[in-house]
Design a protein around this motif. Structure first.
Motif, PDB file in Angstrom:
ATOM      1  N   ARG A 172       0.849  -1.198   0.000  1.00 33.83           N
ATOM      2  CA  ARG A 172       0.000   0.000   0.000  1.00 33.83           C
ATOM      3  C   ARG A 172       0.884   1.248   0.000  1.00 33.83           C
ATOM      4  NH1 ARG A 172      -2.599  -0.967   5.567  1.00 33.83           N
ATOM      5  NH2 ARG A 172      -0.406  -1.523   5.855  1.00 33.83           N
ATOM      6  N   ILE A 173       0.628   2.150  -0.972  1.00 31.69           N
ATOM      7  CA  ILE A 173       1.391   3.413  -1.073  1.00 31.69           C
ATOM      8  C   ILE A 173       0.444   4.571  -0.786  1.00 31.69           C
ATOM      9  CG2 ILE A 173       2.746   4.928  -2.573  1.00 31.69           C
ATOM     10  CD1 ILE A 173       3.690   2.516  -4.095  1.00 31.69           C
ATOM     11  N   GLY A 174       0.769   5.396   0.205  1.00 27.80           N
ATOM     12  CA  GLY A 174      -0.061   6.531   0.569  1.00 27.80           C
ATOM     13  C   GLY A 174       0.267   7.774  -0.253  1.00 27.80           C
ATOM     14  N   THR A 175      -0.770   8.498  -0.694  1.00 27.72           N
ATOM     15  CA  THR A 175      -0.622   9.775  -1.403  1.00 27.72           C
ATOM     16  C   THR A 175      -1.658  10.749  -0.865  1.00 27.72           C
ATOM     17  OG1 THR A 175      -2.228   9.495  -3.199  1.00 27.72           O
ATOM     18  CG2 THR A 175      -0.066   8.429  -3.480  1.00 27.72           C
ATOM     19  N   GLY A 176      -1.574  11.981  -1.315  1.00 30.85           N
ATOM     20  CA  GLY A 176      -2.591  12.972  -0.997  1.00 30.85           C
ATOM     21  C   GLY A 176      -3.787  12.844  -1.914  1.00 30.85           C
ATOM     22  N   ASP A 177      -4.630  13.869  -1.892  1.00 33.66           N
ATOM     23  CA  ASP A 177      -5.863  13.851  -2.663  1.00 33.66           C
ATOM     24  C   ASP A 177      -5.612  13.742  -4.161  1.00 33.66           C
ATOM     25  OD1 ASP A 177      -7.947  14.069  -0.728  1.00 33.66           O
ATOM     26  OD2 ASP A 177      -7.346  16.150  -0.367  1.00 33.66           O
ATOM     27  N   ASP A 178      -6.672  13.441  -4.897  1.00 33.14           N
ATOM     28  CA  ASP A 178      -6.604  13.381  -6.351  1.00 33.14           C
ATOM     29  C   ASP A 178      -6.127  14.728  -6.916  1.00 33.14           C
ATOM     30  OD1 ASP A 178      -7.516  10.827  -6.317  1.00 33.14           O
ATOM     31  OD2 ASP A 178      -9.570  11.305  -6.962  1.00 33.14           O
ATOM     32  N   GLY A 179      -5.281  14.653  -7.918  1.00 33.68           N
ATOM     33  CA  GLY A 179      -4.834  15.864  -8.607  1.00 33.68           C
ATOM     34  C   GLY A 179      -3.521  16.414  -8.131  1.00 33.68           C
ATOM     35  N   TRP A 180      -3.052  15.971  -6.950  1.00 32.40           N
ATOM     36  CA  TRP A 180      -1.777  16.468  -6.454  1.00 32.40           C
ATOM     37  C   TRP A 180      -0.622  15.656  -7.029  1.00 32.40           C
ATOM     38  CZ3 TRP A 180      -2.018  21.089  -4.695  1.00 32.40           C
ATOM     39  CH2 TRP A 180      -3.163  21.529  -4.032  1.00 32.40           C
ATOM     40  N   THR A 181       0.587  16.141  -6.802  1.00 26.18           N
ATOM     41  CA  THR A 181       1.753  15.511  -7.409  1.00 26.18           C
ATOM     42  C   THR A 181       1.941  14.078  -6.928  1.00 26.18           C
ATOM     43  OG1 THR A 181       2.774  17.694  -7.542  1.00 26.18           O
ATOM     44  CG2 THR A 181       4.217  15.816  -7.860  1.00 26.18           C
ATOM     45  N   GLY A 182       1.542  13.785  -5.678  1.00 26.11           N
ATOM     46  CA  GLY A 182       1.636  12.410  -5.199  1.00 26.11           C
ATOM     47  C   GLY A 182       0.795  11.461  -6.024  1.00 26.11           C
ATOM     48  N   HIS A 183      -0.384  11.931  -6.417  1.00 26.87           N
ATOM     49  CA  HIS A 183      -1.255  11.129  -7.288  1.00 26.87           C
ATOM     50  C   HIS A 183      -0.559  10.875  -8.627  1.00 26.87           C
ATOM     51  CE1 HIS A 183      -5.412  10.849  -9.488  1.00 26.87           C
ATOM     52  NE2 HIS A 183      -4.757   9.691  -9.499  1.00 26.87           N
ATOM     53  N   LEU A 184       0.049  11.941  -9.184  1.00 33.14           N
ATOM     54  CA  LEU A 184       0.786  11.817 -10.443  1.00 33.14           C
ATOM     55  C   LEU A 184       1.958  10.843 -10.287  1.00 33.14           C
ATOM     56  CD1 LEU A 184       1.567  12.736 -13.340  1.00 33.14           C
ATOM     57  CD2 LEU A 184       2.788  14.647 -12.277  1.00 33.14           C
ATOM     58  N   ALA A 185       2.720  10.972  -9.174  1.00 27.20           N
ATOM     59  CA  ALA A 185       3.874  10.107  -8.952  1.00 27.20           C
ATOM     60  C   ALA A 185       3.449   8.642  -8.861  1.00 27.20           C
ATOM     61  CB  ALA A 185       4.601  10.538  -7.675  1.00 27.20           C
ATOM     62  N   PHE A 186       2.355   8.376  -8.148  1.00 26.41           N
ATOM     63  CA  PHE A 186       1.872   7.001  -8.009  1.00 26.41           C
ATOM     64  C   PHE A 186       1.433   6.432  -9.364  1.00 26.41           C
ATOM     65  CE2 PHE A 186      -1.659   4.032  -7.595  1.00 26.41           C
ATOM     66  CZ  PHE A 186      -1.128   3.079  -6.731  1.00 26.41           C
ATOM     67  N   GLY A 187       0.658   7.220 -10.115  1.00 22.25           N
ATOM     68  CA  GLY A 187       0.158   6.745 -11.395  1.00 22.25           C
ATOM     69  C   GLY A 187       1.280   6.430 -12.372  1.00 22.25           C
ATOM     70  N   GLN A 188       2.290   7.291 -12.434  1.00 20.47           N
ATOM     71  CA  GLN A 188       3.417   7.025 -13.332  1.00 20.47           C
ATOM     72  C   GLN A 188       4.201   5.796 -12.879  1.00 20.47           C
ATOM     73  OE1 GLN A 188       5.430  10.560 -15.485  1.00 20.47           O
ATOM     74  NE2 GLN A 188       5.225  11.205 -13.357  1.00 20.47           N
ATOM     75  N   PHE A 189       4.341   5.649 -11.554  1.00 24.68           N
ATOM     76  CA  PHE A 189       5.070   4.496 -11.008  1.00 24.68           C
ATOM     77  C   PHE A 189       4.425   3.195 -11.475  1.00 24.68           C
ATOM     78  CE2 PHE A 189       5.705   1.324  -7.665  1.00 24.68           C
ATOM     79  CZ  PHE A 189       7.096   1.338  -7.529  1.00 24.68           C
ATOM     80  N   ARG A 190       3.118   3.104 -11.370  1.00 30.88           N
ATOM     81  CA  ARG A 190       2.402   1.875 -11.787  1.00 30.88           C
ATOM     82  C   ARG A 190       2.438   1.706 -13.299  1.00 30.88           C
ATOM     83  NH1 ARG A 190      -2.297   0.871 -11.663  1.00 30.88           N
ATOM     84  NH2 ARG A 190      -2.137  -1.350 -11.231  1.00 30.88           N
ATOM     85  N   ALA A 191       2.231   2.827 -14.041  1.00 28.27           N
ATOM     86  CA  ALA A 191       2.154   2.715 -15.493  1.00 28.27           C
ATOM     87  C   ALA A 191       3.472   2.284 -16.101  1.00 28.27           C
ATOM     88  CB  ALA A 191       1.716   4.057 -16.088  1.00 28.27           C
TER      89      ALA A 191
END
Length: 717
Positions: A541-560
């Protein structure tokens, strides 16, 4: 998907800080510059000329604060006047265009040259060379190989845009005085047609100069004096009398000065107790053959003083007055003395340096000369003000054809609007800009807080303000967010009206794991993490902030990019706190800024596996260099940054935004700023407005990549 309240959404995207410009100080000495180049002051601020309000008291200290760096006989044929302010002045020297009425300064782009090897830290004066071209004497700091600094002074020549036509030094450090350049400005005016016929003419009263219009009205302030003693004192002042200069005046029987010692010769007082005072009326101040005008002045009161007689004291050679018993009634102090007549005596004494005509203001100029130059008037005067160090000295001022004095004023303050209370990650950034930009832009920087903004406030911020406002923001790029991720609000459309200025900094995130968990699972690197995630899909499990923030972007790119199956745990706010791992154990890893995990890393509670920085900019922490996630082959090309950028209102001027961008580039090039940013684990930005728009396009593509591999997201915590 989580949604923020409509008007708070943009406010949450703008994290601004506060910082006020530091007070300007006098330039360092030559010795200080050479021995401590790192302490050299930044460039002085610029200014512009504006007519003084005729109803207000003229600011004489601002008007008469300049000397001319050119031969006076060239002035009548000159288009460009070199205006040099005092060494301790906050105003830099400038060239004044007497045809277009503009002041030309060293442009921000010219304040460094040879790819930043040479930095201009002070503009001292402007002179003239044998080709009648302005020479700018500047103080330079050179960055030597290895980072060592070295100081020097040199002369360069500008073009009409304030850029170097001939830099002060060549890139190999050679003087450039012999280099020819047709682009360099010339003092001399091309042809006489440029000389516009004036609406005013020079006139005199008792030898004092002023400008009158066709109806005979005085258009300059102050108007010429008509009191003979005041006019004679002003004439002496125009000559700048040296200590020891003498003049003739009048005393009464108590030795009190009745007429100051400023006249060449005086007659005795008449029986009607009046005296004839004469002063030269020609405009020339040195000639002894000037026309003379005389007036009678009445004398009042006082005992006759007939019993006093002038006596010269032998040992000092000074004259005084003794009574009938031989006592000194008036101490011997005069160069010469005549007998009392009708209660008054004519004496010769030292020029009264401290005497002033009744009601005289020391800041008031004593005009020496008025000369037509191009479409303006140049006034030479003797003044005593802050620019002269409190001494009487010649200075120059400018007037237009309406007879208005022109005073230098700074450009309007640059306002940075803060939409939240002070604090947050950009507070330090705003302080850095506010402390460096004033001296580069020549205008102050004011930070305004609007913590409870309405939709109307946002509309004004993004569409109005011209060149007086700028936005330092952690703006989500692309502006307005990504469709399907961010719930648009009416004000989002306004964000696209903002005009780009430049990127300030890029701040990467770190991917940190619970240290105990890492040891248990054998995860000590990014490759270990990817291997474990492939072997145990969906278990991490990887924790990020709300949708739209850079953490969301970082997580999405990591998985993709990696193709691994990990869970995203969403926490309210921009980033999760380290406590969600170290105490609540609500996630195994998290994406957060360095400052959000630093304490837990020092305590050994969290371990950083990698950063979201570009591989060319690895991050260091307490002597250890963290690897980038992109250094792992499956994540090649991976980056995710918080972008801190500058944006201007829709009605701002492109040229002004470009000037601001060039100044920011110079701030970012300063070694002390680079050191600060490095210590903050961020990458300095800079670059053109077009580059910022290109970066916005790149961020849109990153979001597209991040959203290409959707995954189930548990409820937010």
């Amino acid at each position: 998907m989580k949604r923020l309240p409509r008007l708070l959404l943009l406010a949450a995207l703008l994290w601004l800080g506060i910082g006020l410009s530091s007070a300007h100080a006098a330039p360092p000495s030559y010795q200080s510059l050479y021995s401590n180049p790192e302490r050299a002051l930044p460039m002085q601020p610029a200014w512009q000329f504006q007519p003084v309000d005729a109803q207000a008291a003229p600011p004489w200290e601002d008007i008469f604060a300049f000397t001319l760096g050119m031969a006076p006989e060239l002035m009548a044929r000159s288009r460009w006047l070199s205006l040099n302010s005092g060494q301790d002045s906050e105003r830099p020297p400038a060239l004044f265009d007497t045809l277009e009425g503009r002041a030309l300064f060293l442009s921000p782009a010219a304040r460094s040259f040879c790819d930043g090897r040479w930095q201009v830290v002070w503009l001292e004066r402007i002179a003239i060379n044998t080709a009648h071209q302005p020479l700018h004497k500047v103080w330079l700091v050179e960055r030597k190989p290895g980072g060592r600094l070295q100081s020097t002074t040199a002369y360069g020549r500008l073009d009409a845009q304030g850029r170097w036509a001939v830099p002060p030094l060549s890139c190999d450090g050679q003087v450039t005085s012999s280099v020819e350049s047709s682009a360099a400005l010339s003092y001399l005016m091309q042809g006489e047609s440029a000389q516009a016929p004036p609406d005013l003419h020079v006139d005199t009263v008792l030898g004092q100069l002023g400008l009158r219009d066709a109806q005979g009205r005085w258009r300059t302030q102050p108007t010429p004096q008509r009191d003979t003693a005041t006019v004679q004192w002003m004439r002496y002042r125009r000559l700048l009398p040296t200590p020891g200069s003498t003049g003739t005046g009048l005393i009464d029987a108590q030795g009190r000065m009745v007429i100051p010692f400023i006249f060449g010769e005086l007659p005795d007082a008449t029986a009607q107790r009046r005296i004839r005072l004469c002063t030269a009326t020609g405009p020339a101040i040195l000639t002894t053959r000037a026309p003379v005008e005389c007036r009678w002045q009445r004398l009042r009161g006082g005992p006759a003083g007939v019993a006093l007689r002038p006596v010269k004291k032998t040992d000092t050679g000074r004259w005084g007055y003794q009574d009938a018993q031989g006592n000194w009634a008036i101490a011997p102090q005069f160069e010469a003395a005549r007998p009392f007549r009708h209660g008054y005596a004519v004496v010769t004494g030292l020029f009264p340096q401290d005497w002033r005509p009744p009601g005289w203001q020391d800041s008031q100029p004593i005009i020496r000369k008025l000369q037509r130059v191009g479409r303006y008037w140049v006034a030479e005067a003797v003044v005593r003000n802050a620019s002269t160090g409190g001494q009487w000295a010649p200075r120059f001022g400018l007037l237009n054809d309406a007879g208005q004095w022109l005073a230098p004023v700074p450009d309007p303050a640059l306002q940075v609007t803060v939409l939240v209370p002070p604090g947050g990650r950009t507070s330090h950034y705003a302080g850095m800009l506010a402390s460096h930009l004033p001296n580069l832009l020549g205008r102050s920087v004011q930070v305004d807080h609007v913590s409870k903004a309405t939709e109307a406030d946002y509309r004004r911020l993004m569409t109005q303000g011209g060149d007086t406002k700028v936005l330092l923001a952690a703006l989500r790029l692309p502006r307005g967010g990504i469709e399907g991720v961010h719930q648009p609000a009416p004000i989002d459309a306004l964000m696209h009206a903002l005009r780009p200025v430049t990127l300030w900094t890029s701040e990467p995130l770190v991917l940190a794991i619970d240290s105990t968990k890492a040891d248990t699972l054998g995860i000590h690197s990014t490759d270990d993490l990817l291997a474990y995630a492939r072997a145990h899909p969906g278990s991490l499990r990887i924790g990020t902030g709300d949708d739209g923030w850079t953490g969301h972007l970082a997580f999405g790119q990591f998985r993709a990019l990696s193709g691994v199956d990990v869970q995203r745990v969403v926490f309210q706010g921009m980033y999760p706190d380290s406590d969600v791992i170290t105490k609540a154990h609500a996630a195994d890893l998290l994406f957060a800024p360095v400052n959000g995990v630093a304490v837990a890393v020092r305590r050994g509670q969290l371990r950083v596996l990698g950063t979201t920085a570009d591989a060319a900019h690895p991050q260091s922490f307490e002597g250890a260099t963290w690897p980038t996630l992109a250094s792992s082959a499956p994540l090649d090309g991976y980056t995710a940054y918080d972008r801190f950028s500058l944006w201007a209102p829709a009605n701002s001027d492109a040229a002004s935004n470009r000037t601001l961008q060039e100044a920011v580039d110079q701030v970012l090039a300063r070694p002390e700023v680079q050191k600060q940013l490095q210590e903050m684990q961020v990458v300095g930005g800079g670059g053109s407005p077009e580059a910022l728009l290109a970066l916005e396009h790149e961020e849109r593509e990153r979001w597209a990549r991040a959203l290409s591999a959707p995954a189930a997201t548990p409820p937010a915590r």
